[in-house]
Design an enzyme around this catalytic site. Structure first.
Site, short mmCIF file in Angstrom:
data_model
loop_
_atom_site.label_atom_id
_atom_site.label_comp_id
_atom_site.label_asym_id
_atom_site.label_seq_id
_atom_site.Cartn_x
_atom_site.Cartn_y
_atom_site.Cartn_z
N ASP A 116 9.92 2.79 -0.73
CA ASP A 116 8.97 1.67 -0.73
C ASP A 116 9.23 0.73 -1.90
OD1 ASP A 116 8.11 3.73 -2.51
OD2 ASP A 116 6.06 2.95 -2.54
N GLU A 172 6.13 5.94 -3.65
CA GLU A 172 6.21 6.05 -5.12
C GLU A 172 5.36 4.98 -5.77
OE1 GLU A 172 7.31 5.43 -9.24
OE2 GLU A 172 7.49 3.96 -7.65
#
Ligand SMILES: [Zn+2]
Ligand SMILES: [Zn+2]
EC number: 3.5.1.14
Length: 462
Positions: free
Chosen positions: A112, A177
């Site tokens: 991400d 994350e």
């Protein structure tokens, strides 16, 4: 026989010239046989990954997963998709070592990226445009799609050269994350899958370095996202009176700003590194009475709140900071309350950073020594190891007592993570691939048992 003799008598540089020529020929043949290893295809694959919009809060995880899986397949690597949480695929890739008894090394990267304000970029943040200087513009070009794909490109090169790992290497491509890692690495690190992997060491992300040397991180600051809220008597916008929510909140903001300046001053004076002080930044302010036509101007609101991104070094006095928040930044005496955005309760805040996890970055840690040597043998150098000023997935591994180092090979590069116009130069990216070739080769070849035997037999000889 004759030709052999004449060959021997040739000056030595002819021999080197021939060897050089042969190596050039070999490289050319390899490139023809393996067009996928050419620099242009390495860059194209990076662009392809960057073009997948995996920005929070709606990342296209499945498109990214398909891309990663196709890369693993093209390298004949074992892979699996795990959804610890629905719609949040985590890809695990395995390059099995010849000695499965040796603990493995995990190369982690998150898929991400943080959101963008597209209109403020000079190029489309998901276009991966390459400008005339070779800079590749994209969200994730530094943080950290570069690293994830560089691991794979390095393995491609190692496989092409016929290298076989002694120790198993795992690659994890993890979700979320940027929003705390709870549905990503945190779940992985608690799983049975992970226990079976028998991981001895983790490599994860670092930061770009504006200078020549790469940076490496042996610890990191802990995130403490805190919201403080003030309440007070509402009243007419024209009235001056004490204890309004706005006044209560502003007093706190002033106190917090003074603390921020005291920390920042130490960095400015060169007394402390960025990762060694507590950082506090106000990231939102929320107050006022809104109607469909806008804010009401003649009404003092009864509530006001502000959010702070606080980062706490592992060496800080955490209890003292918690006390400071409760007594100075959000005191009940000023009608204030506070909440830790990520963790809700004080206890879990302490859990998260109560056990400062530092990875040794010296001769006592063979993984550190191997990293330093591998970077050096690839013709580069490391800065003195640092505390990562933000946070990474490393903390979930270090918390288990595992050594983990943060490292992203980007030298001569401005630090642009989470900024507009994030870019990475293609030459730096390619150099980074070669750095990982050297690192992965060293890690995959490292056999502590063989080393121990070698050492004891050399001691015996003495
Ligand atoms: Zn990152
Ligand atoms: Zn980030």
């Amino acid at each position: 026989m004759e030709s052999l003799i004449s060959c021997r008598t040739r000056p030595i540089f002819f021999l080197f010239f021939n060897l050089y020529f042969l190596s050039l020929l070999f490289t050319a043949i390899t490139a023809i046989q393996n067009p996928s290893s050419s620099s242009s295809s390495i860059i194209s694959r990076f662009q392809e990954y960057l073009r997948i919009n995996t920005a929070q809060p709606n990342p296209n995880y499945y498109v990214a997963a398909d891309f990663i899986l196709s890369q693993a397949k093209s390298l004949s690597l074992e892979s699996q998709t795990i959804e610890f949480v629905k719609n949040k695929p985590l890809i695990l890739i395995k390059w099995p070592g010849k000695n499965p008894n040796l603990p493995s090394v995990l190369l982690n990267s998150h898929t991400d990226v943080v959101p963008v304000e597209s209109q403020k970029w000079i190029h489309d943040p998901f276009g991966a445009h390459i400008d005339s200087q070779g800079n590749i513009y994209a969200r994730g070009s530094q943080d950290m799609k570069c690293v994830g794909l560089q691991y794979l490109e390095a393995i491609r090169k190692l496989k092409d050269s016929g290298f076989e790992p002694t120790r198993t290497i795992y690659l994890s491509f993890v979700p979320d994350e940027e929003i705390g890692g709870h549905d990503g690495v945190e779940k992985l690190a608690e799983s049975d899958v992970y226990k079976k992997m028998n991981v001895a060491f983790v490599l994860d992300e670092g930061l770009a370095s504006p200078g020549e040397k790469y940076r490496a991180f042996y610890a990191e600051r802990s995130p403490m996202w805190t919201v403080i809220k003030a309440t007070g008597a509402p009243g007419h916008g024209a009235k001056l009176y004490d204890n309004t929510a706005m006044e209560n909140l502003l007093k706190s903001i002033e106190i917090i700003r003074r603390f921020r300046a005291s920390q920042f001053d130490m960095v400015k004076a060169g007394l402390k590194a960025e990762g060694e002080v507590v950082s506090v930044n106000m990231v939102f302010l929320k107050a006022g009475t809104q109607t469909p036509t806008g804010f009401v101007m003649n009404l003092q609101p009864s509530e006001a709140e502000a959010g702070f991104d606080i980062r706490v070094p592992p060496t800080a006095d955490q209890e003292a900071l918690l006390k400071r928040i409760a007594e100075e930044w959000a005191p009940a005496s000023r009608n204030m309350t506070f909440e830790y955005g990520q963790f809700k309760q004080k206890q879990s805040v302490l859990d998260n950073f109560g056990n400062p996890a530092l990875t040794a970055a010296d001769n006592s840690n063979p993984w550190w020594v191997l990293l330093e040597e591998a970077v050096r043998s690839a013709g580069a150098q490391l800065e003195k190891p640092e505390i990562f000023p933000a946070s990474t997935d490393c903390r979930y591994f270090r918390r288990q007592g595992l050594p983990a180092i943060g490292f992203s090979p980007m030298a001569n590069t401005p630090i642009l993570l989470h900024d507009h116009n994030e870019f990475l130069n293609q030459a730096e990216y390619l150099k980074g691939v070669d750095i990982y070739v050297s690192i992965i080769k060293a890690y995959a070849s490292y056999d502590e048992h063989a080393e121990a035997t070698k050492e004891s037999s050399s001691r015996d000889e003495l």
